[in-house]
Design a protein around this motif. Structure first.
Motif, mmCIF file in Angstrom:
data_model
loop_
_atom_site.group_PDB
_atom_site.id
_atom_site.type_symbol
_atom_site.label_atom_id
_atom_site.label_comp_id
_atom_site.label_asym_id
_atom_site.label_seq_id
_atom_site.Cartn_x
_atom_site.Cartn_y
_atom_site.Cartn_z
ATOM 1 N N ASN A 17 3.097 3.567 -14.677
ATOM 2 C CA ASN A 17 2.127 2.886 -14.181
ATOM 3 C C ASN A 17 0.431 4.181 -14.875
ATOM 4 O O ASN A 17 -0.862 3.201 -14.109
ATOM 5 N N ASP A 54 6.054 -6.386 -13.637
ATOM 6 C CA ASP A 54 4.695 -7.505 -13.878
ATOM 7 C C ASP A 54 3.870 -6.229 -15.002
ATOM 8 O O ASP A 54 3.559 -6.145 -15.927
ATOM 9 N N THR A 55 3.700 -5.234 -13.925
ATOM 10 C CA THR A 55 3.956 -3.830 -14.759
ATOM 11 C C THR A 55 4.546 -3.400 -16.515
ATOM 12 O O THR A 55 4.019 -3.613 -17.328
ATOM 13 N N ARG A 100 5.382 -5.603 -8.232
ATOM 14 C CA ARG A 100 4.658 -5.219 -8.981
ATOM 15 C C ARG A 100 4.918 -3.964 -10.548
ATOM 16 O O ARG A 100 4.419 -4.152 -11.148
ATOM 17 N N ASN A 101 5.721 -2.995 -10.297
ATOM 18 C CA ASN A 101 6.487 -2.876 -11.380
ATOM 19 C C ASN A 101 7.629 -3.485 -12.210
ATOM 20 O O ASN A 101 6.838 -3.133 -13.712
ATOM 21 N N GLU A 146 7.579 -5.432 -2.798
ATOM 22 C CA GLU A 146 6.231 -5.952 -3.025
ATOM 23 C C GLU A 146 6.339 -4.613 -4.305
ATOM 24 O O GLU A 146 5.424 -5.150 -5.424
#
Length: 511
Positions: A249, A227-228, A224-225, A220
């Motif tokens: 972030n 995508d960022t 997420r990272n 996860e």
């Protein structure tokens, strides 16, 4: 004697009758036996036929049962495949990617290896869907999927997450440089245009990269990272990759906060327009104005468009914001004209997303009708990249705008596509020299480019406006090379409508 003979004759006749009766009985018995034999044969034949028919039915039923079992098994396999693969591209979907990523992380943890994840997004894909339709968009997605698959190892995975987003899983890499080389290979693979239904589509990628265990300890966090990091690549100009860093972030949280604030700004009408004059470099008179949006955010200083327009484009808010800007600029221009102020033209920047939207042309007509502004007083400024996204549809839209009487300008000229064929094919009225070239005049580096753009505009009978004029040297150079119009801080910063009305009322700038 005669009586005896008669009696004997009667007996003989009686005996003959008995023999005849016995013969009849024998014949009847024989017939009965033949009938029984025939009946038995018929029964045997019927039984055999019934057995054959039963066997045939049993075989058919067995075949059908096997066919149904095979079909059920095939359906189960197909359902399992569909549950784990994207229906359009055939690539693994989000569920299967998550499973493979988890397995890769487990193996990497066991053997002390790294895993790389690349989150990919097709730049400006929505414009293609809006202008050419979803069928063309789907074909483009299939083409991109094939190119991505051709760039990776058999042990790696290309997944479609949905929409125009893809993920590439590199199951085992030595270091970040290995992931970077793969990202560069993917970007290079998209350098050539995709031929889709007769359209030459230029699709570029924004890529975010994260590594296990460097950037996250579980699937996860890695997704997420990545995508960022991808969003940061988009924000930094697109068609590039970016490695995840922890500071991203913080920026992601800030971006989300701005997006929510933009929604409130639309609801509470927190946007305003400032106006920057276009000036004749021969006479110093104002030839027009460019409308520039500002955000009057509560408890903040006036926010410039550089701080929020890119976010508005990403989340789709640029459409309602752009519509508001166009309506407000036209309304204000009409007010000035009705007050007897000679405005010339009001210029409004139009984003590619707006221009290629299906309701853009009808929206312009509606706003002109609503405000009463004569179309010849409106100039729409478009970027080179926005014009080149779909040449056929662009040409049709520009022609329709020209029939309305609206003027068309190419903003930031020289910074977009290298092909200049659109200057010949499209109905362009004005070239605006990008301020980066004008500012380079002071150091001589931009002089050749500026001279070339001025000469090009003159030969094509187009107006040339120099942006970003700030020094006397820049102004003198432009005048000496017959550039007719300019705008920039040399004459002052953009001002609210009330102050600009004062400028229109009588000020002539020194040139």
């Amino acid at each position: 004697m005669a009586g005896q003979r008669e009696e004997m004759a009667g007996q003989r006749e009686e005996m003959a009758g008995q023999r005849e009766e016995m013969a009849g009985q024998r014949e009847k018995a024989m017939r009965s036996q033949v009938g029984k034999a025939r009946l038995k044969a018929a029964l045997i034949k019927s039984t055999a036929a019934q057995l054959r028919e039963a066997n045939e039915r049993l075989v058919v039923a067995t075949v059908r049962a096997q066919t149904m079992a095979d079909a059920a098994e095939q359906t189960t396999v197909q359902m399992a495949y569909m549950a784990e693969h994207d229906f359009l591209t055939g690539l693994p979907n989000r569920a299967l990617l998550s499973d493979r990523l988890a397995q890769s992380i487990t193996l990497a943890r066991r053997y002390g290896k790294k895993v790389a994840l690349m989150y990919l997004d097709i730049d400006h894909f929505k414009h293609i869907n809006d202008s050419l339709g979803h069928a063309v968009g789907d074909r483009l997605l299939q083409s991109v999927a094939k190119r991505l698959q051709a760039c990776i190892r058999l042990s790696d995975t290309v997944s479609r997450q949905g929409g125009d987003e893809f993920v590439v899983l590199l199951t085992e890499v030595e270091d970040a440089q290995s992931a970077i080389l793969s990202a560069e290979k993917l970007i290079e693979a998209m350098a050539h245009p995709c031929l889709v239904n007769g359209h030459r589509l230029h699709a570029t990628l924004s890529i975010g990269i994260s590594l296990y265990p460097d950037d996250g300890k579980d699937a996860e966090a890695i997704i997420r990272n990545a995508d960022t990091a991808m969003y940061q690549a988009k924000k930094s100009g697109r068609n590039k990759y970016m490695m995840f860093t922890p500071t991203m972030n913080d920026r992601a949280v800030t971006r989300q906060s701005i997006e929510q604030a933009l929604h409130r700004a639309l609801e509470k009408q927190e946007f305003v327009l400032h106006y920057q004059p276009k000036v004749s470099l021969d006479t110093g008179t104002i030839t027009g104005a460019e409308a520039l949006i500002r955000w009057q955010r509560p408890r903040h200083r006036l926010v410039s468009p550089k701080q929020f327009v890119s976010i508005a484009e990403e989340c789709g808010l640029i459409l309602p914001i752009g519509k508001w800007v166009l309506h407000e600029a036209c309304r204000q221009a009409q007010d000035w004209l009705q007050a007897g102020l000679d405005l010339g033209q009001i210029a409004v920047n139009v984003s590619p997303m707006e221009f290629h939207g299906k309701n853009f042309l009808s929206g312009v007509r509606e706003i002109l009708n609503d405000t009463g502004l004569d179309p010849r007083h409106l100039e729409l400024e478009l970027t080179e990249s926005g014009l080149m996204q779909d040449s056929e549809q662009t040409a049709a839209t520009l022609l329709a705008l020209k029939h309305l009487g609206v003027q068309i300008a190419v903003d930031d000229f020289g910074t977009g596509y290298s092909s200049l064929s659109y200057l010949r094919n499209f109905r362009i009225d004005t070239l605006k020299i990008d301020k980066s070239f004008v500012q380079d005049i002071d150091g001589d580096a931009g002089e050749a480019i500026v001279r070339a753009i001025i000469a090009m505009g003159m030969s094509l009978k187009q107006r040339v406006v120099a942006e970003g004029i700030e020094t006397q040297h820049q102004l003198a150079f432009l005048q000496s090379h017959n550039c007719k119009e300019g705008q920039g801080y040399y004459w002052g910063r953009p001002v609210p409508a009330e102050e600009f009305a004062t400028l229109l009322a009588g000020k002539t700038f020194k040139c």
